[in-house]
Design an enzyme around this catalytic site. Sequence first.
Site, PDB file in Angstrom:
ATOM      1  N   CYS A   1       0.789  -1.286  -0.029  1.00 56.75           N
ATOM      2  CA  CYS A   1       0.207  -0.157  -0.080  1.00 56.75           C
ATOM      3  C   CYS A   1       0.876   1.194  -0.039  1.00 56.75           C
ATOM      4  CB  CYS A   1      -1.052  -0.022   1.320  1.00 56.75           C
ATOM      5  SG  CYS A   1      -1.843  -1.428   1.482  1.00 56.75           S
TER       6      CYS A   1
ATOM      7  N   GLY B   1      -1.637   1.367  -4.811  1.00 53.65           N
ATOM      8  CA  GLY B   1      -2.854   0.620  -4.277  1.00 53.65           C
ATOM      9  C   GLY B   1      -4.082   1.227  -4.857  1.00 53.65           C
TER      10      GLY B   1
ATOM     11  N   ASN C   1       1.661   0.048   5.640  1.00 57.45           N
ATOM     12  CA  ASN C   1       2.202  -0.735   4.404  1.00 57.45           C
ATOM     13  C   ASN C   1       2.879  -1.815   4.743  1.00 57.45           C
ATOM     14  OD1 ASN C   1       4.666   0.239   1.690  1.00 57.45           O
ATOM     15  ND2 ASN C   1       3.223  -1.179   1.597  1.00 57.45           N
ATOM     16  N   GLY C   2       2.949  -3.045   4.377  1.00 58.71           N
ATOM     17  CA  GLY C   2       3.805  -3.931   4.542  1.00 58.71           C
ATOM     18  C   GLY C   2       2.788  -5.246   5.093  1.00 58.71           C
TER      19      GLY C   2
ATOM     20  N   CYS D   1      13.379  -4.253   0.571  1.00 64.41           N
ATOM     21  CA  CYS D   1      12.619  -4.965  -0.382  1.00 64.41           C
ATOM     22  C   CYS D   1      13.368  -4.384  -1.788  1.00 64.41           C
ATOM     23  CB  CYS D   1      11.293  -4.840  -0.422  1.00 64.41           C
ATOM     24  SG  CYS D   1      10.517  -5.353  -1.668  1.00 64.41           S
TER      25      CYS D   1
ATOM     26  N   TYR E   1      10.190  -3.111  -9.456  1.00 64.32           N
ATOM     27  CA  TYR E   1       8.861  -2.914 -10.214  1.00 64.32           C
ATOM     28  C   TYR E   1       8.034  -1.818  -9.603  1.00 64.32           C
ATOM     29  CZ  TYR E   1       3.873  -3.997 -10.900  1.00 64.32           C
ATOM     30  OH  TYR E   1       2.601  -4.207 -11.252  1.00 64.32           O
TER      31      TYR E   1
ATOM     32  N   SER F   1       6.588  -1.256 -17.529  1.00 68.37           N
ATOM     33  CA  SER F   1       7.486  -1.654 -16.601  1.00 68.37           C
ATOM     34  C   SER F   1       8.643  -1.927 -16.875  1.00 68.37           C
ATOM     35  CB  SER F   1       6.935  -3.119 -15.638  1.00 68.37           C
ATOM     36  OG  SER F   1       6.543  -4.057 -17.085  1.00 68.37           O
TER      37      SER F   1
ATOM     38  N   ASP G   1      11.631  -6.891 -20.057  1.00 65.69           N
ATOM     39  CA  ASP G   1      10.792  -6.580 -18.802  1.00 65.69           C
ATOM     40  C   ASP G   1      11.529  -6.386 -17.351  1.00 65.69           C
ATOM     41  OD1 ASP G   1       8.540  -5.965 -17.835  1.00 65.69           O
ATOM     42  OD2 ASP G   1       7.290  -7.594 -18.362  1.00 65.69           O
TER      43      ASP G   1
ATOM     44  N   CYS H   1      12.274 -13.519  -2.263  1.00 64.50           N
ATOM     45  CA  CYS H   1      11.228 -14.034  -3.467  1.00 64.50           C
ATOM     46  C   CYS H   1      12.274 -14.768  -4.475  1.00 64.50           C
ATOM     47  CB  CYS H   1      10.419 -13.101  -4.104  1.00 64.50           C
ATOM     48  SG  CYS H   1      11.217 -11.628  -4.498  1.00 64.50           S
TER      49      CYS H   1
HETATM   50  P1  AMP Z   1       3.491 -12.576 -15.326  1.00 61.82           P
HETATM   51  O1  AMP Z   1       2.729 -12.180 -16.463  1.00 61.82           O
HETATM   52  O2  AMP Z   1       2.572 -13.263 -14.164  1.00 61.82           O
HETATM   53  O3  AMP Z   1       4.760 -13.065 -15.673  1.00 61.82           O
HETATM   54  O4  AMP Z   1       3.916 -11.036 -14.604  1.00 61.82           O
HETATM   55  C1  AMP Z   1       4.937 -10.203 -14.713  1.00 61.82           C
HETATM   56  C2  AMP Z   1       4.442  -8.934 -15.274  1.00 61.82           C
HETATM   57  O5  AMP Z   1       3.842  -8.662 -14.165  1.00 61.82           O
HETATM   58  C3  AMP Z   1       5.610  -7.937 -15.665  1.00 61.82           C
HETATM   59  O6  AMP Z   1       5.257  -7.013 -16.664  1.00 61.82           O
HETATM   60  C4  AMP Z   1       5.624  -7.159 -14.294  1.00 61.82           C
HETATM   61  O7  AMP Z   1       5.959  -5.873 -14.727  1.00 61.82           O
HETATM   62  C5  AMP Z   1       4.268  -7.201 -13.657  1.00 61.82           C
HETATM   63  N1  AMP Z   1       4.463  -7.460 -12.318  1.00 61.82           N
HETATM   64  C6  AMP Z   1       5.409  -8.071 -11.496  1.00 61.82           C
HETATM   65  N2  AMP Z   1       5.019  -8.224 -10.235  1.00 61.82           N
HETATM   66  C7  AMP Z   1       4.050  -7.658  -9.910  1.00 61.82           C
HETATM   67  C8  AMP Z   1       3.107  -7.662  -8.802  1.00 61.82           C
HETATM   68  N3  AMP Z   1       3.460  -7.975  -7.733  1.00 61.82           N
HETATM   69  N4  AMP Z   1       1.936  -7.085  -8.925  1.00 61.82           N
HETATM   70  C9  AMP Z   1       1.444  -6.852 -10.304  1.00 61.82           C
HETATM   71  N5  AMP Z   1       2.336  -6.839 -11.505  1.00 61.82           N
HETATM   72  C10 AMP Z   1       3.433  -7.213 -11.349  1.00 61.82           C
END
Ligand code: AMP
Length: 475
Positions: A5, A32, A106-107, A243, A249, A290, A354, A445
């Site tokens: 958040c 958020g 947040n957390g 983190c 991201y 991203s 990405d 992670c």
């Molecule tokens: P995926 O399609 O499930 O492999 O997710 C990867 C994409 O989601 C990438 O373009 C990231 O920028 C974005 N992403 C990575 N982590 C998150 C997150 N925690 N919440 C939302 N989007 C994310």
Amino acid sequence: MHEKCGVVGISLTDRDAARPLYYSLYALQHRGQESAGIVTHDGFQQHSHVEMGLVSEAFQEGDLEPLAGSNGIGHVRYPTAGSVDTCCAQPFSVSFKSGSLGLSHNGNLVNTDEIRDELANLGHAFTSDGDTEVIAHDLARNLLEADLVRAVKRTMNRLHGSYSLTIMHDETVLGVRDPQGNRPLCIGELDDGYVIASESAAIDTLGGELVRDVRPGELVVLQPDGTGYDTYQLVDRDHSAHCFFEHIYFARPDSVINEELVYDVRRQLGRALWAESGIETDAVMPVPDSGRSFASGYAEAAPEDVEFAEGLMKNRYVGRTFIMPTQDERERAVRLKLNPIRSTVEGKTVTIIDDSIVRGTTSTQLVELLHEAGAEEVHVRIGAPPIVAPCYLGIDMASREELIAGDQSVEEICAEIKADSLAYLSIDAVAEALNKSKADLCLGCVTGAYPYDIEGEQTDREVSRPSVDQASADD
Ligand code: AMP
């Protein structure tokens, strides 16, 4: 419950805090989108407005006026599958014997159940299953026996996990960052007051200056007349557990977190990605938005004949695909969101960049889309290490079974997403770009070992859960 958040707290000299709080929530909206709220105090009583939705949906013009007072806190909450519920929207507010309390968190705590059970046995009634209410009750209880600073310290000694908090006790605004500094929190100065916020972009939006990060284990108390603040280093740890994924991201590129500008870090990660696994293709293109800063660093480090191209166009009106509940919907949503520009792709070898791969949906779909648009080869480069384990500290990251790297090698993932080649960045390159030792980062992670004691998981350092026994939380 994952609470990824944005939080903010503001104390001003001579004007209401509601409007600047509202603008800062806009600046933190990326942290958020499920709900937004503001709680203020006018010297006599608390005022609260908390609603579901984006800031623009949660607040209508008339909603700010009743939020009287020059001190207040705000919150934007991240959507989590299954828990779309006003009970958990924040700031959480309660009135109790020694005053009113507002709390934005947040957390994610990892010992909430133990503390909740203990407080419930003492007669505390809970209205939600969230962490934040547990912190509020614990603090309320400690405030009956101790002054503000000691009460916060006692509560911190009982919490285990990740928390950046803005708190309002009557009209006093506080900021607290957990002893390992997992989530960001910073202090800013305005012409007529002070602000504590998750990210410095919120301070910029208000025309203020970033003073510094709140230190891990530190409490900041803003003076209610907006003329200054006091700080107390309440808990010390040898190492932080910042983190790293905030920089990869989550945070805005224009924010400074732990003294590093997020944009610069992402560009550096992009340059490191070229150094580690660069491949000469006709074009390099970011996955918008991203992958953009990573791709610009990568292309800068690459030879001149590797062309940087905006080959994928994004429909900005489609929300984050990650939160779509079913895989089928997520796959469709990638195509809804991203479309290749044929002329930049047709007959060419391309590299897409990405920030991360979580389930693999985005990269699988994009490789297929680019092949359909006539690309000869599609290579994938990722500005983070493989995500092999879930996040328990506040980033909604899918379960271990859903993670494409959970039980597969890079070669297997490459085959699954049907790319011509795939490479991730090393953990060492991440630590270097962040200017931190690995011992000061939370890498759970990407390593599967956490800097916290989490049931069923390994730790990467000497850590133990604090005893929730009240007496032992005393200093
Ligand atoms: P995926 O399609 O499930 O492999 O997710 C990867 C994409 O989601 C990438 O373009 C990231 O920028 C974005 N992403 C990575 N982590 C998150 C997150 N925690 N919440 C939302 N989007 C994310």
